[in-house]
Design an enzyme around this catalytic site. Structure first.
Site, PDB file in Angstrom:
ATOM      1  N   ARG A  80       0.826  -1.206   0.000  1.00  0.00           N
ATOM      2  CA  ARG A  80       0.000   0.000   0.000  1.00  0.00           C
ATOM      3  C   ARG A  80       0.867   1.265   0.000  1.00  0.00           C
ATOM      4  NH1 ARG A  80      -4.563   0.293   4.474  1.00  0.00           N
ATOM      5  NH2 ARG A  80      -2.810   0.921   5.776  1.00  0.00           N
ATOM      6  N   LYS A 183      -2.742   6.621   1.232  1.00  0.00           N
ATOM      7  CA  LYS A 183      -2.580   7.041   2.625  1.00  0.00           C
ATOM      8  C   LYS A 183      -1.585   8.190   2.701  1.00  0.00           C
ATOM      9  CE  LYS A 183      -2.622   4.674   7.083  1.00  0.00           C
ATOM     10  NZ  LYS A 183      -4.053   4.662   7.369  1.00  0.00           N
ATOM     11  N   GLU A 219     -15.945   7.228   3.449  1.00  0.00           N
ATOM     12  CA  GLU A 219     -14.995   6.929   4.526  1.00  0.00           C
ATOM     13  C   GLU A 219     -15.544   7.410   5.871  1.00  0.00           C
ATOM     14  OE1 GLU A 219     -12.220   4.923   5.131  1.00  0.00           O
ATOM     15  OE2 GLU A 219     -10.984   5.991   3.696  1.00  0.00           O
TER      16      GLU A 219
HETATM   17  C1  LIG Z   1      -5.164   3.928   7.563  1.00  0.00           C
HETATM   18  C2  LIG Z   1      -6.563   4.241   7.166  1.00  0.00           C
HETATM   19  C3  LIG Z   1      -7.611   3.306   7.309  1.00  0.00           C
HETATM   20  C4  LIG Z   1      -7.426   1.974   7.966  1.00  0.00           C
HETATM   21  O1  LIG Z   1      -6.585   1.118   7.260  1.00  0.00           O
HETATM   22  P1  LIG Z   1      -5.983  -0.155   8.009  1.00  0.00           P
HETATM   23  O2  LIG Z   1      -5.083  -0.755   6.997  1.00  0.00           O
HETATM   24  O3  LIG Z   1      -7.108  -1.040   8.357  1.00  0.00           O
HETATM   25  O4  LIG Z   1      -5.274   0.353   9.206  1.00  0.00           O
HETATM   26  C5  LIG Z   1      -8.854   3.655   6.843  1.00  0.00           C
HETATM   27  N1  LIG Z   1      -9.096   4.863   6.302  1.00  0.00           N
HETATM   28  C6  LIG Z   1      -8.125   5.794   6.166  1.00  0.00           C
HETATM   29  C7  LIG Z   1      -8.456   7.100   5.578  1.00  0.00           C
HETATM   30  C8  LIG Z   1      -6.836   5.509   6.586  1.00  0.00           C
HETATM   31  O5  LIG Z   1      -5.883   6.432   6.457  1.00  0.00           O
END
Ligand SMILES: *Cc1c(COP(=O)(O)O)cnc(C)c1O
Length: 339
Positions: A80, A183, A219
């Protein structure tokens, strides 16, 4: 070092012994370097400071009953981070090197991995930033990968309890074809105003609607949303949400528990038909949602009146936590035991 009171830890930063760094220069990544400094010295014109060339990850290590340390699905985080890097034109950090850096930083800080049964874990924070000096808008030519760790307490101090969230159509965290699927810090900056407003009004998070039509669920703050109804696990299909590794894992567990898994558009009004609702992510695993207040439409959708999580959320939560700390077998190969 003073003894750490593991059961009193919050979800905050605590200094540990070492972090691991790696630099990208002249078109290639160098060797992993170990540092005991909490500080960085970077160029005043670095692209991470001016143009948001910054991506990060979050994962956890757990100590099992057997004393061994387990890291959850780090290959997924490595992949990711590469996707995030492509999304904002940064050098991609190799996944094998990512895993090596995670292993190394956890090993070096092993005394900070909380004991089994404390409810605490070691949070691992990888970071990739543009370091090269640039005044015109362009990607940097130099990058730095960094990973640090910090022990964190259980997300729910008072146990696994549902929290309220709200819908506010006046805010988006990402554009329809923007950076919502990666992210990057910029999405977080964009969510701070709405997040603070929600918190001031007693909500744990904002449940964003799709930024194009404001018709579908998107989200949920810094976490993914899912709902349960008619023996189905339903989570939004969208072009503006982050592919959560926790959500992906829960979908697998739900399937194996005999639930149908649906990843599709969920209209706001469908909330009225859900039996359970929750947000999910690494920090809390699952945060059940007690109620969703649609502040623009003056409507409320209630999922828990007695302060207790729904039965399917609870089952999924316990199952995932047990696999993570080694209480239950790991048939999916999600866990790496550090030797
Ligand atoms: C990090 C994040 C998540 C959760 O992802 P995980 O891999 O389950 O920790 C969900 N939404 C956003 C916007 C994020 O930045």
């Amino acid at each position: 070092m003073d003894a750490i009171n593991w059961s009193e830890l919050s979800f905050g930063y605590m200094k540990t012994d070492y972090n691991v760094r790696c630099y990208y220069r002249d078109g290639k990544w160098g060797e992993l370097e170990v540092s005991s400094s909490e500080l960085l010295t970077i160029h005043i014109a670095a692209t991470c400071l001016h143009y948001g060339q910054e991506a990060f990850e979050g994962l956890k290590a757990f100590r099992g009953k057997d004393g061994q340390v387990r890291v959850f699905r780090m290959d997924e985080n490595g992949k990711r981070l590469q996707a995030s890097s492509r999304g904002i034109v940064m050098a991609e950090f190799p996944v094998e090197k990512f895993e090596e850096a995670v292993r190394k930083v956890v090993k070096l800080n092993e005394r900070f991995v909380p004991p089994y049964g404390s409810g605490a874990s070691l949070y691992i924070r990888p970071l990739l930033i543009g370091l090269g000096a640039q005044v015109g808008v362009a990607p940097a030519s130099e990058y730095m990968f960094l990973v640090f760790v910090t022990p964190v307490g259980p997300y729910f101090k008072s146990g696994f309890k549902p929290a309220p969230v709200c819908i506010m159509r006046g805010y988006d965290r990402a554009a329809p074809l923007g950076t919502g699927t990666i992210k990057v810090g910029g999405n977080y900056a964009a969510s701070l105003v709405a997040g603070r407003k929600a918190q001031e009004n007693g909500y744990a998070a904002v449940l964003y609607l799709d930024p194009k039509e404001k018709k579908y669920l998107d989200e949920c703050g810094p976490a993914n949303f899912f709902g349960i109804k008619d023996n189905s696990y339903i989570t939004p299909g969208s072009n503006s949400i982050l592919p959560s590794i926790t959500n992906k894992s829960l979908q697998q567990l739900a399937k194996d528990m005999g639930l149908n898994v649906e990843r599709r558009s969920i209209e706001v009004e469908e909330l009225a038909t859900l039996e359970e609702a929750a947000e999910c992510g690494t920090a809390a695993v699952i945060t059940p949602i007690s109620q969703i207040d649609d502040l623009d439409e003056h409507k409320s959708y209630v999922f828990s009146k007695d302060g207790k999580p729904g039965p399917i959320c609870e089952k999924l939560y316990n199952k995932l936590k047990s696999i993570q700390c080694g209480d239950e077998p790991d048939p999916y190969g999600w866990v790496t035991i550090l030797q």
